[in-house]
Design an enzyme around this catalytic site. Structure first.
Site, PDB file in Angstrom:
ATOM      1  N   ARG A  68     -90.461  56.076-104.283  1.00 49.38           N
ATOM      2  CA  ARG A  68     -91.597  55.439-104.960  1.00 49.38           C
ATOM      3  C   ARG A  68     -91.201  54.961-106.361  1.00 49.38           C
ATOM      4  NH1 ARG A  68     -97.206  54.550-104.212  1.00 49.38           N
ATOM      5  NH2 ARG A  68     -97.425  55.776-102.317  1.00 49.38           N
ATOM      6  N   GLU A 113    -104.348  58.168-108.461  1.00 51.21           N
ATOM      7  CA  GLU A 113    -103.144  58.206-109.292  1.00 51.21           C
ATOM      8  C   GLU A 113    -103.009  57.078-110.319  1.00 51.21           C
ATOM      9  OE1 GLU A 113    -101.046  58.581-105.473  1.00 51.21           O
ATOM     10  OE2 GLU A 113     -99.614  59.802-106.575  1.00 51.21           O
TER      11      GLU A 113
END
Ligand code: MTE
Ligand code: HPA
Ligand code: MOS
Length: 769
Positions: A304, A705
């Protein structure tokens, strides 16, 4: 709608692991963790501990009834150390006693010797030694080699970010209760009930169908319980299985801080090239991820970082490399943003470095390079971009240019205080990057009294997912929210769940609830059509009433439910949802991994006290891409919390390990977290409501997030404020920007000043201890 937990939260009635009434016969566990970071085990002596009052048994790896292994992605993590320890705190033995106090007292009597092995704490050193947990990963777009020649400006540098302690209010813990025929019921403070079930099955040797993991809610997870709840659950389960008594272990804060992994520290290099028009032509970052001693989720986190290494910008030539470096620290793990924030910090640092050198505001470069719909990310997916919309609305709506002038005037007029401003765009992909994890199931029962029970794989950890699940059911059925109850998350009711993570929990589980409820609704409508002698297509349910066309009938929700039951038609449904479209090929490193992206832009203002080096965040004002928020109250809460958590990571929180691999910031006396004084004096949230269709539940984009990354803006605003006081200072990109670092930078007169490295502080501590 308010969070359905708010009332029991403020009354102290919400149930967490430690609130479960203790069953008679329960034993209390405590783990004996390795006192050294790397070594071969010799002479483990349990005799004195075994003789301590209340001690019933001490388990070691020899007692593991299944496989002594809990590694999820890579099998490199034993449940209990065998002959080798590779981080301080690694569990070696598990003490079971009649009380918690007795278990902890016994731990202190365990003795063990080690043959020491070299201790590596620095990811660059690990990489140089070839100590990688998985192969290096590289994302490529265009061709950087050719591109450098086209650049008018090329800059290179280094950017480091430190770790972050999750500091969930509820520590890790589990409670295992033996059932008949070797079954086990487990209460666990976990984001991943199935992850716990798998780890328990593997280490105990039981089949998964023997193990019910049941979760009511967590007092926070933030990624720390995506994988790392497994250890404690597996230990309790093993003990309960062997001793046939209930076993509980809720870690105390010091144990939790010392034994569990944190956000990954990264050390990174970058090279960035711009053309004369300030378009970024090429970007070449190299990431050294400090993974700790075992893989845990590090390979996924690493991936990521690469996905988000260009943040909101379109860069035609990218060569991004990432190393998953094995060190002798507790395995680092998921933390809100999952490697994305670390990647974004580096591109923002690269832009800041270019801006400093060119004598312009970083925002000029940022604004010129925002991605647009159709632009390709380095992993092949094309953007459906709201980057420009968020940026423009921030700059316009919050009058950023006026604020900039006011700040310049303030700085010209003041010597002892300086202000700084920075913009922080964010672009975050929604979906688990591991495509197969993007699935969920829901089990919905309509009872004959008209009440509705909903089970999903979603775990409530404060983010409000249960409220959203309830909204979905109430909306599909068009019934009062009070009729719906969200049940605990249980592996007996919902199997093979993905953890509640990746901000995707409401999307995945909400879609499954929507499908289940729609199926039941269609059956109800079919019954209504028969009973009312009407065309099924004309039947609707609205506010607990059956309508034929526009005509309200005397069939209520409750009457229709009973009629359906009377006709022996199922009032239950178990539905499955899998995100369509997404795919990713880890060989070519190309695909379409994300269902969609969330965009946003923050403008951040800070004031520093130039005598003390202290500072305040005056404002964080954002325009955030919600799609169409299904619960603005909860979503606002997520944004406010995310911003403050991001500010903590970027400014205050210093995870410090010394050279021997011991955590020195091991309590709240030595680890500073944001308190009310760190909260920005103003947080403004403007909704970018978009009409475009997306794969989110009710088009309400995931929010868990992305807001954390607005906090990165505070780092760069502080930097700008320091430079207003000391224009010639060279400030290394080394987060967090603690008041100590601010003070040193304010009065630093050496042009190539280097930071006071963590290593230095840690060395001093080691010497003094
Ligand atoms: N909010 C609260 N209050 N507590 C948490 O533990 N975890 C965060 C975020 N917000 C968290 C939170 C993280 S790391 C993620 S991935 C998402 O919530 C998970 O929930 P969601 O998928 O429902 O957004
Ligand atoms: N995000 C969060 N958690 C995860 C992911 C992800 O992309 N992949 C596996 N676990
Ligand atoms: Mo969140 S880091 O995906 O649990």
């Amino acid at each position: 709608m308010k969070n359905i937990d708010s009332r029991t939260h403020v009354r102290g009635e919400s149930v967490y692991l430690d609130d479960i009434p203790v069953i008679r016969g329960t034993l209390f566990g405590a783990a004996f963790g390795s006192p050294v970071a790397h070594g071969s085990l010799k002479n483990l002596d349990l005799t004195a501990a075994e003789a301590m009052p209340g001690v019933v048994r001490i388990l070691t790896y020899k007692d593991v009834t299944g496989e002594n292994q809990i590694g999820g992605i890579v099998p490199d993590e034993p449940l209990l150390a065998e002959h080798h320890v590779h981080y301080c705190g690694m569990p070696i033995a598990f003490v079971l006693a009649e009380t918690d106090e007795e278990a902890h007292a016994a731990i202190k009597k365990i003795t063990v010797d080690f043959d020491p092995l070299p201790i590596i704490t620095d990811p660059r050193e690990a990489q140089a030694r070839g100590d990688l947990i998985v192969r290096a990963r590289t994302f490529r777009l265009g061709d950087v080699t050719d591109a450098w020649a086209q650049c008018a400006h090329v800059f290179e540098g280094r950017a480091d970010t430190n770790g972050q302690e999750h500091l969930y209010i509820e520590t890790q813990g589990a409670y295992a209760v033996p059932q008949e025929n070797n079954g086990l019921k487990l209460y666990s403070s976990t984001q991943g009930p199935t992850a716990v079930q798998r780890a328990v099955a593997r280490s105990s040797g039981l089949a998964m169908h023997q193990i019910d993991v049941d979760v009511t809610r967590l007092g926070g997870g933030f990624g720390g319980k995506e994988d790392q709840a497994n250890m404690w659950a597996a230990l309790c389960a093993l003990a309960a299985h062997v001793l046939k008594r209930p076993v509980k272990y809720a870690l105390n804060r010091i144990e939790d801080m010392a034994m569990t992994g944190k956000r990954h520290p990264y050390s990174s290099d970058f090279k960035i090239g711009l053309d004369a028009d300030l378009k970024i032509v090429a970007y070449e970052p190299t990431f050294y991820q400090n993974a700790g001693a075992a893989a845990d989720l590090s390979p996924a986190v690493l991936e990521r970082t690469l996905f988000h290494c260009t943040n909101s910008y379109y860069i035609p030539n990218v060569l991004a490399t990432a190393y998953c470096c094995r060190t002798n620290l507790p395995p680092n793990t998921a933390f809100r943003g999952f490697g994305g924030p670390q990647g974004m910090f580096v591109i923002e640092a690269a832009i800041a470095k270019a801006a400093d050198a060119l004598g312009i505001d970083a925002a000029v470069i940022q604004a010129k390079n925002l991605n647009q719909t159709g632009d390709e990310f380095p992993y092949g997916q094309k953007a459906e971009s709201e980057a420009r919309a968020c940026w423009d609305k921030t700059v316009g709506g919050y009058e950023v240019n006026t604020r900039r002038n006011e700040i310049a005037a303030f700085n010209a007029a003041n010597v002892l205080y300086k202000k700084g401003l920075a913009l922080m765009p964010v672009c975050f992909g929604i979906s688990f990057t591991n495509t197969r994890m993007n699935q969920a199931r829901a089990l919905v029962h309509v009872y004959t009294d008209g009440s509705v029970g909903v089970s999903t794989g979603a775990v409530e950890m404060g983010q409000g997912v249960n409220t959203k699940m309830l909204q979905v059911a109430a909306q599909v059925f068009s019934i009062q929210p009070e009729r719906v109850k969200i049940q605990s998350t249980s592996t007996y009711r919902i199997a093979n769940t993905s953890p509640s993570a990746a901000s995707a929990t409401a999307d995945l589980n909400g879609r499954a609830v929507q499908i289940a409820c729609t199926d039941i609704l269609n059956r109800l409508k079919a019954v209504a059509a028969i009973e009312l002698h009407a065309d099924e297509a004309a039947i609707t349910l609205k506010d607990e009433r059956v309508y034929v066309g526009d005509e309200c009938t005397d069939y209520t929700w409750q009457r229709l439910v009973l009629a359906t039951y009377g006709r022996r038609i199922s009032l239950s449904e178990h539905a499955h949802y899998a995100t369509p479209v997404i795919q990713f090929d880890p060989v070519t490193e190309k695909g379409h991994p994300f269902a969609y992206h969330v965009y946003g832009t923050a403008v951040v203002e800070v004031t520093i006290d130039c005598v003390r080096g202290t500072y305040e965040t005056d404002a964080v004002k954002v325009v955030h891409d919600f799609g169409a928020s299904m619960n603005p109250l909860i979503d606002r809460g997520q944004i406010e919390g995310g911003i403050v958590q991001g500010i903590g990571w970027m400014t205050l929180e210093e995870v410090i390990y010394d050279k021997t691999g011991r955590l020195r910031s091991n309590a709240l006396s030595t680890y500073k977290v944001p308190d009310i004084y760190s909260v920005p004096k103003e947080i403004a949230i403007d909704f970018l409501e978009t009409q475009a269709d997306n794969l989110a539940i009710f088009r309400s984009k995931a929010v868990g997030e992305p807001p954390l990354m607005y906090g990165i803006g505070v780092y760069f605003a502080l930097r700008n404020a320091i430079r207003a006081f000391n224009p010639s200072v060279v400030i290394p990109f080394d987060a967090p920007m603690t008041p100590e670092k601010v003070l040193l930078a304010l009065y630093d007169t050496t042009p190539t000043a280097s930071p006071v490295a963590h290593d230095k502080i840690a060395d001093d501590l080691a010497v003094n201890s």
